[in-house]
Write a protein that holds these residues in place. Structure first.
Motif, mmCIF file in Angstrom:
data_model
loop_
_atom_site.group_PDB
_atom_site.id
_atom_site.type_symbol
_atom_site.label_atom_id
_atom_site.label_comp_id
_atom_site.label_asym_id
_atom_site.label_seq_id
_atom_site.Cartn_x
_atom_site.Cartn_y
_atom_site.Cartn_z
ATOM 1 N N PRO A 28 0.811 -1.412 0.191
ATOM 2 C CA PRO A 28 -0.129 0.106 -0.030
ATOM 3 C C PRO A 28 0.748 1.131 0.056
ATOM 4 C CG PRO A 28 -0.032 -1.116 2.190
ATOM 5 C CD PRO A 28 0.751 -2.030 1.180
ATOM 6 N N LYS A 29 0.338 2.344 -0.191
ATOM 7 C CA LYS A 29 1.083 3.681 -0.217
ATOM 8 C C LYS A 29 1.512 3.707 1.425
ATOM 9 C CE LYS A 29 -1.664 5.770 -3.736
ATOM 10 N NZ LYS A 29 -2.318 7.134 -4.235
ATOM 11 N N TYR A 30 2.662 4.737 1.542
ATOM 12 C CA TYR A 30 3.348 5.042 2.757
ATOM 13 C C TYR A 30 2.177 5.826 3.685
ATOM 14 C CZ TYR A 30 7.982 3.761 1.871
ATOM 15 O OH TYR A 30 9.193 3.189 1.387
ATOM 16 N N ARG A 31 1.358 6.413 3.210
ATOM 17 C CA ARG A 31 0.269 6.976 4.302
ATOM 18 C C ARG A 31 -0.243 5.958 4.890
ATOM 19 N NH1 ARG A 31 -2.993 10.137 -0.400
ATOM 20 N NH2 ARG A 31 -4.295 8.412 -0.906
ATOM 21 N N ASP A 32 -0.576 5.059 4.199
ATOM 22 C CA ASP A 32 -1.636 4.058 4.646
ATOM 23 C C ASP A 32 -0.888 3.103 5.692
ATOM 24 O OD1 ASP A 32 -3.871 4.744 3.086
ATOM 25 O OD2 ASP A 32 -3.459 3.384 1.573
ATOM 26 N N MET A 33 0.453 2.838 5.215
ATOM 27 C CA MET A 33 1.229 2.160 6.012
ATOM 28 C C MET A 33 1.470 2.781 7.566
ATOM 29 S SD MET A 33 3.926 0.138 3.758
ATOM 30 C CE MET A 33 4.595 1.577 2.517
ATOM 31 N N VAL A 35 -0.361 4.779 9.142
ATOM 32 C CA VAL A 35 -1.533 4.884 9.753
ATOM 33 C C VAL A 35 -1.707 3.500 10.638
ATOM 34 C CG1 VAL A 35 -4.130 5.106 9.942
ATOM 35 C CG2 VAL A 35 -2.358 7.011 8.678
ATOM 36 N N LYS A 36 -1.497 2.263 9.506
ATOM 37 C CA LYS A 36 -1.690 1.125 10.135
ATOM 38 C C LYS A 36 -0.696 0.674 11.097
ATOM 39 C CE LYS A 36 -3.867 -0.862 6.037
ATOM 40 N NZ LYS A 36 -3.725 -1.815 4.910
ATOM 41 N N LYS A 94 -10.389 11.722 9.499
ATOM 42 C CA LYS A 94 -10.203 10.864 8.350
ATOM 43 C C LYS A 94 -9.721 11.663 7.234
ATOM 44 C CE LYS A 94 -13.227 7.362 9.766
ATOM 45 N NZ LYS A 94 -13.811 6.039 9.388
#
Length: 117
Positions: A28-33, A35-36, A94
């Motif tokens: 996934p994209k870095y922003r998703d990584m 936040v996860k 969000k």
């Protein structure tokens, strides 16, 4: 056949199409990584960027501290994350995505003639 002979037009088009098709990345994209990673680490005071980078490296086999730092700062600017004493927390807001997943692209509502000075 000669080596310097021109290619037929069908072969040229096929070559261009093959060059355009690229393999999709599985990560996934870095922003998703990021936040996860913050959600998974579950630290009450927030996570350090080093801990986030370490989690991403362990989970996704990728590590680019420069990109992680800039994406964290971008998410802080968008108020998705908050920073305090070098630690990063999720604010609860969000991330709103525009068309094609891009953020902040607004068209000008102003139509017609420009004002003269």
């Amino acid at each position: 056949m000669e080596l310097d002979a021109p290619m037929p037009s069908g072969a040229r088009k096929a070559k261009k199409r093959a060059a355009k098709k690229r393999k999709r990345r599985n990560t996934p994209k870095y922003r998703d990584m990021i936040v996860k990673a913050i959600k998974a680490l579950k630290e009450p005071k927030g996570c350090t960027p080093q801990a986030i980078a370490k989690y991403i490296e362990h989970r996704y086999k990728k590590r680019n501290d420069f990109v992680i730092k800039h994406v964290i700062n971008w998410l802080v600017q968008k108020r998705v994350l908050s920073k305090y004493k070098g630690r990063v927390k999720i604010t609860g807001k969000k991330l709103k995505l525009g068309k094609r997943g891009r953020v902040g692209q607004k068209k000008s509502k102003r139509k017609g003639k420009r004002r003269r000075r």
